[in-house]
Design a protein around this motif. Structure first.
Motif, PDB file in Angstrom:
ATOM      1  N   ALA A 247      -2.410  10.441  -1.011  1.00 58.27           N
ATOM      2  CA  ALA A 247      -3.418  10.544   0.294  1.00 58.27           C
ATOM      3  C   ALA A 247      -2.730  10.078   1.390  1.00 58.27           C
ATOM      4  O   ALA A 247      -2.433   8.872   1.456  1.00 58.27           O
ATOM      5  CB  ALA A 247      -4.402   9.975  -0.382  1.00 58.27           C
ATOM      6  N   PRO A 248      -3.887  10.654   2.351  1.00 58.08           N
ATOM      7  CA  PRO A 248      -2.918   9.611   3.622  1.00 58.08           C
ATOM      8  C   PRO A 248      -3.726   8.599   3.761  1.00 58.08           C
ATOM      9  O   PRO A 248      -4.491   8.089   2.671  1.00 58.08           O
ATOM     10  CB  PRO A 248      -4.467  10.967   4.854  1.00 58.08           C
ATOM     11  N   ILE A 249      -2.888   7.648   4.337  1.00 54.04           N
ATOM     12  CA  ILE A 249      -2.960   5.930   3.671  1.00 54.04           C
ATOM     13  C   ILE A 249      -3.703   6.265   5.323  1.00 54.04           C
ATOM     14  O   ILE A 249      -3.434   6.266   6.964  1.00 54.04           O
ATOM     15  CB  ILE A 249      -2.032   5.647   3.796  1.00 54.04           C
TER      16      ILE A 249
ATOM     17  N   VAL B 206       1.089  -1.163  -0.067  1.00 56.53           N
ATOM     18  CA  VAL B 206      -0.206   0.416   0.082  1.00 56.53           C
ATOM     19  C   VAL B 206       1.164   1.086  -0.115  1.00 56.53           C
ATOM     20  O   VAL B 206       0.382   2.497  -1.082  1.00 56.53           O
ATOM     21  CB  VAL B 206      -1.307   0.046   1.434  1.00 56.53           C
ATOM     22  N   MET B 207       1.749   1.309   1.142  1.00 53.79           N
ATOM     23  CA  MET B 207       3.018   2.386   0.615  1.00 53.79           C
ATOM     24  C   MET B 207       3.403   2.502  -0.521  1.00 53.79           C
ATOM     25  O   MET B 207       3.723   3.963  -0.531  1.00 53.79           O
ATOM     26  CB  MET B 207       3.592   2.533   1.979  1.00 53.79           C
ATOM     27  N   GLU B 208       4.108   1.409  -0.804  1.00 49.30           N
ATOM     28  CA  GLU B 208       4.215   1.446  -2.636  1.00 49.30           C
ATOM     29  C   GLU B 208       3.270   2.597  -3.094  1.00 49.30           C
ATOM     30  O   GLU B 208       4.084   3.461  -4.422  1.00 49.30           O
ATOM     31  CB  GLU B 208       5.250   0.598  -2.554  1.00 49.30           C
ATOM     32  N   GLN B 209       1.987   2.180  -3.553  1.00 50.50           N
ATOM     33  CA  GLN B 209       1.143   2.611  -4.289  1.00 50.50           C
ATOM     34  C   GLN B 209       0.840   3.606  -3.720  1.00 50.50           C
ATOM     35  O   GLN B 209      -0.128   4.443  -4.727  1.00 50.50           O
ATOM     36  CB  GLN B 209       0.143   1.537  -4.703  1.00 50.50           C
ATOM     37  N   MET B 210       0.715   4.477  -2.783  1.00 48.77           N
ATOM     38  CA  MET B 210       0.113   5.350  -2.764  1.00 48.77           C
ATOM     39  C   MET B 210       1.356   6.995  -2.505  1.00 48.77           C
ATOM     40  O   MET B 210       1.200   7.939  -2.015  1.00 48.77           O
ATOM     41  CB  MET B 210      -0.342   5.780  -0.957  1.00 48.77           C
TER      42      MET B 210
ATOM     43  N   LEU C 201       9.462   3.500   5.855  1.00 49.23           N
ATOM     44  CA  LEU C 201       8.890   5.034   5.245  1.00 49.23           C
ATOM     45  C   LEU C 201       9.985   4.851   4.083  1.00 49.23           C
ATOM     46  O   LEU C 201      10.056   5.177   3.009  1.00 49.23           O
ATOM     47  CB  LEU C 201       8.076   6.030   6.233  1.00 49.23           C
ATOM     48  N   GLU C 202      11.046   5.088   4.648  1.00 50.95           N
ATOM     49  CA  GLU C 202      11.600   5.451   3.889  1.00 50.95           C
ATOM     50  C   GLU C 202      11.582   4.264   2.195  1.00 50.95           C
ATOM     51  O   GLU C 202      11.767   4.699   1.060  1.00 50.95           O
ATOM     52  CB  GLU C 202      12.954   5.406   3.849  1.00 50.95           C
ATOM     53  N   GLN C 203      11.649   3.056   3.238  1.00 48.34           N
ATOM     54  CA  GLN C 203      12.531   2.016   1.712  1.00 48.34           C
ATOM     55  C   GLN C 203      10.696   1.903   1.180  1.00 48.34           C
ATOM     56  O   GLN C 203      11.327   1.340   0.203  1.00 48.34           O
ATOM     57  CB  GLN C 203      12.242   0.717   2.953  1.00 48.34           C
ATOM     58  N   CYS C 204       9.669   1.941   1.288  1.00 45.01           N
ATOM     59  CA  CYS C 204       9.079   2.271   1.117  1.00 45.01           C
ATOM     60  C   CYS C 204       8.471   3.148  -0.344  1.00 45.01           C
ATOM     61  O   CYS C 204       7.762   3.592  -0.672  1.00 45.01           O
ATOM     62  CB  CYS C 204       7.255   1.846   1.440  1.00 45.01           C
ATOM     63  N   GLY C 205       9.809   3.861  -0.035  1.00 42.92           N
ATOM     64  CA  GLY C 205       9.531   5.868  -1.544  1.00 42.92           C
ATOM     65  C   GLY C 205       8.763   6.798  -0.277  1.00 42.92           C
ATOM     66  O   GLY C 205       8.003   7.816  -0.903  1.00 42.92           O
ATOM     67  N   ILE C 206       8.766   7.024   1.026  1.00 43.98           N
ATOM     68  CA  ILE C 206       8.422   7.819   1.628  1.00 43.98           C
ATOM     69  C   ILE C 206       8.519   9.026   2.627  1.00 43.98           C
ATOM     70  O   ILE C 206       9.228   7.866   3.517  1.00 43.98           O
ATOM     71  CB  ILE C 206       6.233   7.610   2.793  1.00 43.98           C
ATOM     72  N   ASP C 207       8.488   9.884   2.441  1.00 45.23           N
ATOM     73  CA  ASP C 207       9.697  10.820   3.418  1.00 45.23           C
ATOM     74  C   ASP C 207       9.512  10.963   4.626  1.00 45.23           C
ATOM     75  O   ASP C 207       8.300  11.426   5.368  1.00 45.23           O
ATOM     76  CB  ASP C 207       9.343  12.317   2.376  1.00 45.23           C
ATOM     77  N   SER C 208      10.555  10.066   5.784  1.00 47.41           N
ATOM     78  CA  SER C 208      10.143  10.066   6.564  1.00 47.41           C
ATOM     79  C   SER C 208      10.081  11.235   7.456  1.00 47.41           C
ATOM     80  O   SER C 208       9.392  11.200   9.344  1.00 47.41           O
ATOM     81  CB  SER C 208      11.241   9.332   7.185  1.00 47.41           C
ATOM     82  N   LYS C 209      10.984  12.439   6.668  1.00 47.21           N
ATOM     83  CA  LYS C 209      10.775  13.320   7.559  1.00 47.21           C
ATOM     84  C   LYS C 209       9.636  14.219   7.675  1.00 47.21           C
ATOM     85  O   LYS C 209       9.498  15.448   8.345  1.00 47.21           O
ATOM     86  CB  LYS C 209      11.905  14.773   6.419  1.00 47.21           C
ATOM     87  N   GLU C 210       8.425  14.767   6.389  1.00 47.83           N
ATOM     88  CA  GLU C 210       7.512  14.907   6.704  1.00 47.83           C
ATOM     89  C   GLU C 210       6.315  14.329   7.020  1.00 47.83           C
ATOM     90  O   GLU C 210       5.386  14.859   7.226  1.00 47.83           O
ATOM     91  CB  GLU C 210       7.322  15.499   5.085  1.00 47.83           C
ATOM     92  N   TYR C 211       6.398  12.395   6.965  1.00 46.43           N
ATOM     93  CA  TYR C 211       4.750  12.192   7.659  1.00 46.43           C
ATOM     94  C   TYR C 211       5.356  10.451   8.558  1.00 46.43           C
ATOM     95  O   TYR C 211       6.982  10.630   8.726  1.00 46.43           O
ATOM     96  CB  TYR C 211       5.059  11.143   6.553  1.00 46.43           C
ATOM     97  N   SER C 212       4.650  11.059   9.453  1.00 46.28           N
ATOM     98  CA  SER C 212       4.584   9.966  10.130  1.00 46.28           C
ATOM     99  C   SER C 212       3.472   8.890  10.206  1.00 46.28           C
ATOM    100  O   SER C 212       2.563   8.608   9.906  1.00 46.28           O
ATOM    101  CB  SER C 212       5.223  10.687  11.266  1.00 46.28           C
TER     102      SER C 212
END
Length: 352
Positions: free
Chosen positions: A193-195, A180-184, A302-313
């Motif tokens: 969009a928020p997951i 899901v994180m990969e696709q979003m 988050l980083e492994q799945c392509g999401i910016d961990s500095k902006e999102y939690s």
């Protein structure tokens, strides 16, 4: 005179017809019963002249045989017709037909899904035959983590030179979270969009089957990722779930724990609903019963799945459906869930 009567009856017999067994029986009574036509002829036979007795006797016997044959023929014909018209399905379940019921694990899974759906979570699903990349690597498992060992995981195929390509039966539904994180997210790590998802499904562990352990079990995991998500958000969601699932007086307790994919991590207990937290054999006299694990999503995940961990939690949690079902219905042996004993399943008719 009697010969004419015999000839007349013989013509009648040869032309007999019937539409059903009842009409055949009426013909039998008319011609062959003690008060029938042929019996009456045999009584008149006493008045026949001596020189005619032989001929008349033979004719009466021929008539009786003809009547018997014709009536038997009609009876067989009616029975055959009734058999062809019989619509009885011999393979059909005999009455009364017992109503089925949902499996207790399905009942509890649906209840969990319903509770989280009302909080805004949506369903997500993924394959049960997975790769190491989504089950372990993207979930921040170390290369030498014990879960990657054959003693713990069912492998379909292994690649010693590149463990990320190993194919296995998923050991948790966290792999669905990874997909899901990969696709979003976009290429620059922003969420589209928020997951907010829950991931119910079957998972597999290489364990001996006992009253307390199964090689396959069911989980429901949840994931929420957005900006400024805190541990307080997680705590409130889990408290709401516990009170919906086990009653409004339920209290929760979070104890520090460790999971590779969350930091900080916690185990969550609920106050024992049997003794009200006073202590009993069910809660081992502690007043608390463990039901799930949870925590804040590790930035590495988050980083492994392509999401910016500095902006999102975000936070994640996971629970075993068998565990929740045991708590609700106090089933002492996990093997009963998979034995398909109809007597056991019938106990849940009112619940389903």
């Amino acid at each position: 005179m009697i010969l004419d009567k015999i000839s007349q009856l013989l013509i009648e017999v040869e032309g007999l017809t019937a539409n059903n067994a009842e009409e055949v029986e009426q013909l039998r009574l008319k011609y062959l019963s003690k008060r029938g036509e042929i019996t009456a002829l045999m009584q008149d036979f006493r008045n026949v002249a001596a020189e005619q007795k032989k001929e008349v006797g033979m004719k009466i016997n021929q008539l009786k045989q003809a009547a018997t044959d014709r009536i038997n023929q009609l009876r067989e014909q009616c029975q055959a017709d009734e058999g062809n018209n019989d619509t009885t399905d011999l393979t059909r379940t005999p009455y009364p037909i017992r109503l089925g019921t949902r499996h207790p694990l399905t009942i509890v899974t649906n209840e969990i899904i319903d509770i989280f759906s009302r909080m805004g979570f949506v369903l997500a699903d993924g394959p049960e035959v997975e790769d190491d990349l989504h089950v372990f690597t993207k979930m921040n498992f170390a290369a030498d983590h014990p879960a990657r060992d054959m003693q713990d995981t069912f492998f379909v195929s292994q690649h010693p030179d590149d463990v990320t390509n190993n194919i296995l039966l998923r050991s948790h539904t966290s792999s669905v979270q990874a997909r899901v994180m990969e696709q979003m997210h976009t290429e620059d790590g922003k969420l589209t969009a928020p997951i907010r998802v829950i991931c119910p499904g079957r998972v597999y562990r290489n364990e001996a089957i006992t009253a307390r352990a199964q090689a396959d079990l069911h989980q429901v995991e949840g994931l929420y990722i957005d900006k400024n998500v805190s541990f307080t958000d997680l705590k409130q969601v889990l408290l709401s779930f516990a009170q919906e699932m086990f009653g409004p007086d339920t209290k929760i307790r979070l104890r520090p724990s460790y999971f590779p994919f969350t930091e900080p991590s916690a185990e969550m207990d609920i106050s024992c609903f049997i003794c009200g937290g006073e202590g009993c054999g069910f809660c081992k006299h502690t007043g608390w019963v463990e039901i799930l694990g949870c925590g804040m999503v590790d930035p590495n995940v988050l980083e492994q799945c392509g999401i910016d961990s500095k902006e999102y939690s975000g936070y994640a949690f996971g629970m075993g459906v068998e565990r929740i079902t045991n708590l609700k219905y106090r089933v002492s042996d996990l093997r009963m869930f998979s034995e398909n004993d109809v007597r056991f399943l019938q106990e849940f008719q009112s619940a389903g």
